[in-house]
Enzyme design. Structure first.
Site, PDB file in Angstrom:
ATOM      1  N   CYS A 143     -14.899  -0.577  17.771  1.00 26.53           N
ATOM      2  CA  CYS A 143     -16.312  -0.813  17.467  1.00 26.53           C
ATOM      3  C   CYS A 143     -16.964  -1.854  18.368  1.00 26.53           C
ATOM      4  CB  CYS A 143     -16.458  -1.225  16.004  1.00 26.53           C
ATOM      5  SG  CYS A 143     -15.812  -0.005  14.839  1.00 26.53           S
ATOM      6  N   HIS A 155     -23.084  -4.882  14.661  1.00 22.85           N
ATOM      7  CA  HIS A 155     -22.365  -3.621  14.477  1.00 22.85           C
ATOM      8  C   HIS A 155     -22.641  -3.102  13.076  1.00 22.85           C
ATOM      9  CE1 HIS A 155     -19.344  -0.607  14.175  1.00 22.85           C
ATOM     10  NE2 HIS A 155     -18.518  -1.329  13.426  1.00 22.85           N
ATOM     11  N   ASN A 179     -20.929   4.429  10.110  1.00 23.62           N
ATOM     12  CA  ASN A 179     -20.298   3.648  11.176  1.00 23.62           C
ATOM     13  C   ASN A 179     -19.929   4.581  12.321  1.00 23.62           C
ATOM     14  OD1 ASN A 179     -18.662   2.122  12.836  1.00 23.62           O
ATOM     15  ND2 ASN A 179     -17.353   1.337  11.211  1.00 23.62           N
TER      16      ASN A 179
END
Length: 358
Positions: free
Chosen positions: A110, A247, A277
């Protein structure tokens, strides 16, 4: 001195979306359960390869910067879900955009896009490159065990990209910090790789596994620590930060992070409800959405931070330039999908449910 400015941006999102109500048709969950715990309302499921999403986002970013693919000096593609490991999919994007430069993939999960942004800044400041394309692209639905609610509700597919250009105008990327905490590498992982026994099909387990509580705790610590560090390094007070683009893993993580940093919640850009996500793609997609919504204005100081498997973490501080609209607009689009998301994932759902019933 050369400064590295973001001059182009673009995103690519698959047309088929999977809502929380869709998930409730085959697993024990509900829209209320998912939304209150994560902030996610839906996620997108791709019917095309990761490189296709990456290419569309790249073409949009290149057009927005007003350049051609042949003007690029480097392509950095952040992904944990490439079409192929050999060759890298940056090579596919390179061919599609008509670039003749170095191109490589990086996997920092990520945090990958911010790792790439930091590398682009260093390449520009060293004089090695003048124009770098940084892409974050993921097809994480490939890794999901649809019988496991703790992971199946979280992830989605998508891509985002930016063009970073050298300029003598002060601003752009002011600083960045990268870190990795290998002690926690087993709390968020997939077993995909040469460690798999390819001769035993039943033993293949490349699906995402996570320890939610540990991820929550370490994510807040990792992003918070590096955000503080990059602000101190750049001698910028947190009060002078105009926008935070974190994020998009979990809205609770974002809320807790912002609260502990004592930054007003309204300064945090959150779009996880629409995408879930998307790992390395979350931040470039968020940059595009923030620009579309007028949340990014010329001269703003923007803090971005991320956390992912590894356990990686990253933070970038930048001052936005004068332009918030594209110079040109690309007609590149993700190919149309002739079915819905539930139908796309049905073979995988049937497979995992059959295994669960045994």
């Amino acid at each position: 001195m050369q400064y590295a400015h973001i001059t182009g941006w673009g995103k690519a999102v698959p047309p088929a979306s999977l809502t929380n109500d869709d998930l409730a048709t085959f697993m024990e969950t509900s829209d209320e359960w998912v939304r209150t715990r994560t902030g996610i309302r839906k996620r997108h499921i791709s019917h095309v390869d990761t490189s296709v999403l990456a290419t569309v986002a790249a073409k949009k970013a290149i057009a927005a910067a007003g350049i051609e693919g042949s003007d690029l000096d480097l392509i950095i593609l952040a992904t944990a879900s490439p079409d192929t490991l050999i060759p890298n999919i940056a090579a596919t994007v390179q061919a599609e955009v008509g670039a003749t430069c170095g191109a490589f993939d990086i996997n920092a999960a990520c945090s990958g896009f911010l790792y790439g942004l930091g590398l682009a800044n260093s390449m520009i400041q060293s004089g090695q490159c003048r124009r770098v394309l940084v892409v974050g692209a993921e097809r994480l639905s490939f890794y999901l065990d649809w019988s496991k609610r703790e992971t199946a509700v979280l992830f989605g597919d998508g891509a985002g990209a930016v063009v970073v250009e050298a300029s003598e105008q002060e601003g752009g990327i002011l600083g960045y910090e990268l870190n990795n905490d290998p002690a926690g590498r087993d709390i968020l992982k997939s077993g995909f790789g040469t460690q798999m026994n390819r001769f035993e099909a039943d033993a293949l387990d490349f699906y995402i596994h996570l320890n939610g509580q540990e991820v929550f705790k370490r994510a807040i610590h990792g992003m918070g620590a590096l955000s503080t560090k990059v602000l101190e390094k750049c001698q910028v007070n947190k009060e002078d930060v105009d926008l935070v683009i974190p994020h998009q893993a979990n809205e609770r993580i974002i809320d807790t992070l912002i609260s502990r940093m004592k930054i007003p919640k309204e300064k945090a850009f959150v779009n996880i409800a629409e995408y879930g996500n998307t790992s390395a793609a979350t931040i470039p997609i968020a940059i595009c959405d923030a620009l579309e919504q007028g949340k990014i204005q010329p001269g703003q100081t923007i803090l971005s931070c991320a956390f992912g498997a590894g356990l990686t973490s990253a933070a970038v501080l930048l001052k936005w330039g004068e332009r918030t609209t594209p110079i040109n607009v690309s007609d590149a689009e993700v190919p149309a999908c002739d079915t819905d998301a539930l139908t796309l994932i049905k073979p995988a759902v049937d497979y995992f449910m059959a295994k669960t019933d045994k």
